[in-house]
Design a protein around this motif. Structure first.
Motif, PDB file in Angstrom:
ATOM      1  N   LEU A  10      99.910 -39.896 -75.347  1.00  0.00           N
ATOM      2  CA  LEU A  10     100.736 -41.045 -74.979  1.00  0.00           C
ATOM      3  C   LEU A  10     102.182 -40.827 -75.396  1.00  0.00           C
ATOM      4  O   LEU A  10     102.457 -40.444 -76.530  1.00  0.00           O
ATOM      5  CB  LEU A  10     100.174 -42.295 -75.671  1.00  0.00           C
ATOM      6  N   LEU A  11     103.093 -41.083 -74.456  1.00  0.00           N
ATOM      7  CA  LEU A  11     104.527 -40.990 -74.705  1.00  0.00           C
ATOM      8  C   LEU A  11     104.955 -39.592 -75.161  1.00  0.00           C
ATOM      9  O   LEU A  11     105.896 -39.420 -75.912  1.00  0.00           O
ATOM     10  CB  LEU A  11     104.947 -42.042 -75.740  1.00  0.00           C
ATOM     11  N   CYS A  12     104.214 -38.581 -74.705  1.00  0.00           N
ATOM     12  CA  CYS A  12     104.502 -37.197 -75.091  1.00  0.00           C
ATOM     13  C   CYS A  12     104.799 -36.357 -73.855  1.00  0.00           C
ATOM     14  O   CYS A  12     104.215 -36.557 -72.783  1.00  0.00           O
ATOM     15  CB  CYS A  12     103.319 -36.575 -75.832  1.00  0.00           C
ATOM     16  N   THR A 113     113.890 -46.115 -78.118  1.00  0.00           N
ATOM     17  CA  THR A 113     113.792 -44.878 -78.900  1.00  0.00           C
ATOM     18  C   THR A 113     113.644 -45.162 -80.400  1.00  0.00           C
ATOM     19  O   THR A 113     112.897 -44.474 -81.089  1.00  0.00           O
ATOM     20  CB  THR A 113     115.019 -43.981 -78.660  1.00  0.00           C
ATOM     21  N   ALA A 116     110.099 -46.387 -81.001  1.00  0.00           N
ATOM     22  CA  ALA A 116     109.155 -45.277 -80.841  1.00  0.00           C
ATOM     23  C   ALA A 116     109.178 -44.361 -82.059  1.00  0.00           C
ATOM     24  O   ALA A 116     108.139 -43.857 -82.501  1.00  0.00           O
ATOM     25  CB  ALA A 116     109.471 -44.487 -79.575  1.00  0.00           C
ATOM     26  N   ASN A 138     110.333 -36.048 -81.173  1.00  0.00           N
ATOM     27  CA  ASN A 138     109.785 -37.319 -80.708  1.00  0.00           C
ATOM     28  C   ASN A 138     110.776 -38.063 -79.820  1.00  0.00           C
ATOM     29  O   ASN A 138     110.409 -38.591 -78.763  1.00  0.00           O
ATOM     30  CB  ASN A 138     109.406 -38.189 -81.906  1.00  0.00           C
ATOM     31  N   VAL A 142     110.168 -39.145 -75.980  1.00  0.00           N
ATOM     32  CA  VAL A 142     110.276 -40.553 -75.587  1.00  0.00           C
ATOM     33  C   VAL A 142     111.225 -40.702 -74.399  1.00  0.00           C
ATOM     34  O   VAL A 142     110.934 -41.411 -73.425  1.00  0.00           O
ATOM     35  CB  VAL A 142     110.761 -41.401 -76.783  1.00  0.00           C
ATOM     36  N   VAL A 145     109.641 -39.307 -71.126  1.00  0.00           N
ATOM     37  CA  VAL A 145     108.572 -40.119 -70.524  1.00  0.00           C
ATOM     38  C   VAL A 145     109.119 -41.453 -70.020  1.00  0.00           C
ATOM     39  O   VAL A 145     108.873 -41.847 -68.883  1.00  0.00           O
ATOM     40  CB  VAL A 145     107.435 -40.345 -71.542  1.00  0.00           C
ATOM     41  N   ILE A 147     110.090 -45.799 -70.602  1.00  0.00           N
ATOM     42  CA  ILE A 147     109.335 -47.026 -70.853  1.00  0.00           C
ATOM     43  C   ILE A 147     108.351 -47.363 -69.741  1.00  0.00           C
ATOM     44  O   ILE A 147     107.241 -47.840 -69.999  1.00  0.00           O
ATOM     45  CB  ILE A 147     110.301 -48.217 -71.110  1.00  0.00           C
ATOM     46  N   PHE A 150     105.398 -45.107 -70.037  1.00  0.00           N
ATOM     47  CA  PHE A 150     104.687 -45.513 -71.252  1.00  0.00           C
ATOM     48  C   PHE A 150     103.796 -46.720 -70.983  1.00  0.00           C
ATOM     49  O   PHE A 150     102.640 -46.763 -71.416  1.00  0.00           O
ATOM     50  CB  PHE A 150     105.688 -45.835 -72.352  1.00  0.00           C
ATOM     51  N   GLN A 153     100.823 -45.583 -68.892  1.00  0.00           N
ATOM     52  CA  GLN A 153      99.877 -44.832 -69.720  1.00  0.00           C
ATOM     53  C   GLN A 153      99.078 -45.769 -70.618  1.00  0.00           C
ATOM     54  O   GLN A 153      97.873 -45.593 -70.797  1.00  0.00           O
ATOM     55  CB  GLN A 153     100.630 -43.802 -70.562  1.00  0.00           C
ATOM     56  N   THR A 154      99.760 -46.762 -71.182  1.00  0.00           N
ATOM     57  CA  THR A 154      99.078 -47.719 -72.049  1.00  0.00           C
ATOM     58  C   THR A 154      98.011 -48.495 -71.277  1.00  0.00           C
ATOM     59  O   THR A 154      96.886 -48.678 -71.758  1.00  0.00           O
ATOM     60  CB  THR A 154     100.098 -48.697 -72.670  1.00  0.00           C
TER      61      THR A 154
END
Length: 236
Positions: A10-12, A113, A116, A138, A142, A145, A147, A150, A153-154
């Motif tokens: 996630l978020l990667c 950011t 995150a 990171n 962030v 990817v 928002i 993200f 994905q969530t």
């Protein structure tokens, strides 16, 4: 030589495997799959399979592990070897779903950011909190990817199925790896998967949280190299 497909969490972005790609390249071409396509774990897995080699070794971290388990359901004959890093076969609990939705709402309202980065510090081992290199990676991930992805994905993670009933059908040699201080997918969940998958090996990385590939890259690389060496029939 064996193609290797790595699936980030996630978020990667591909930088989640910054230290693994050069270590694994000697064993075959390494591809980092995109998780930016699809609105469900099923769709993400299908998109990855559409561009993956005919057969490959497969490794995923966190959300990437959920996707790997779905790939095993969709195309088990194409996967030669499986590695599940800092992940779980269980679906989210009601409390986890609530926390995920609250995080998305907070990220939408605040500095994406910054929030995150704070979230990262909450899931790594205490020794790695505030690590400048880890924070820089990171932030780049962030930003790569974003928002909107993200949130997609969530939602995909929230709607994923329970993979535990499928674990006993995995027939390829499997590495299950986890940080000893992983608070999101703790070692007991890794042990649960390793016990249910025939021919699985459990590796617990010391002084490591949820971001094992970045927190303890040398230890993770050692485990992954053994994983690939074994798959090629080389001595350990």
């Amino acid at each position: 030589m064996q193609p290797i497909v790595l699936v980030p969490g996630l978020l990667c972005s591909a930088e989640a495997f910054t230290f693994q790609i050069p270590a694994l390249w000697q064993f075959g071409p390494v591809t980092v799959a995109s998780t930016l396509e699809g609105n469900s774990i099923t769709e993400m897995a299908s998109a990855i399979l559409a561009t993956a080699p005919p057969q490959f070794a497969l490794a995923g971290i966190s959300m990437g592990g959920y996707i790997c388990l779905e790939i095993m359901r969709q195309a088990p004959d194409r996967v030669l070897k499986l590695a599940l890093l800092d992940t779980s076969a269980r679906p989210d609990t009601a409390e986890q779903i609530k926390q995920r939705r609250a995080m998305v709402a907070n990220f939408r309202k605040g500095d994406f950011t910054t929030l995150a980065s704070e979230a990262l510090n909450s899931i790594v081992h205490p020794a790695h909190k505030g690590d400048c290199n880890l924070c820089e990676i990171n932030i780049r991930m962030v930003m790569a990817v974003g928002i909107d992805a993200f949130e997609r994905q969530t939602d995909a993670i929230i709607s994923r199925i329970d993979s535990r009933p499928c674990l006993s059908f995995i027939s390829v040699p499997t590495l299950v790896l986890v940080g000893d201080s992983d608070i999101l997918t703790p070692p007991e969940l890794a042990a649960e998967m390793a016990a249910a998958i025939p021919n699985a090996r459990l590796t617990i990385i010391p002084q490591c949280g949820h971001a094992s590939t970045l927190e303890q890259p040398l230890a993770v690389n050692t485990a992954l190299i053994k994983w690939i060496d074994d798959s090629l029939g080389n001595p350990a």
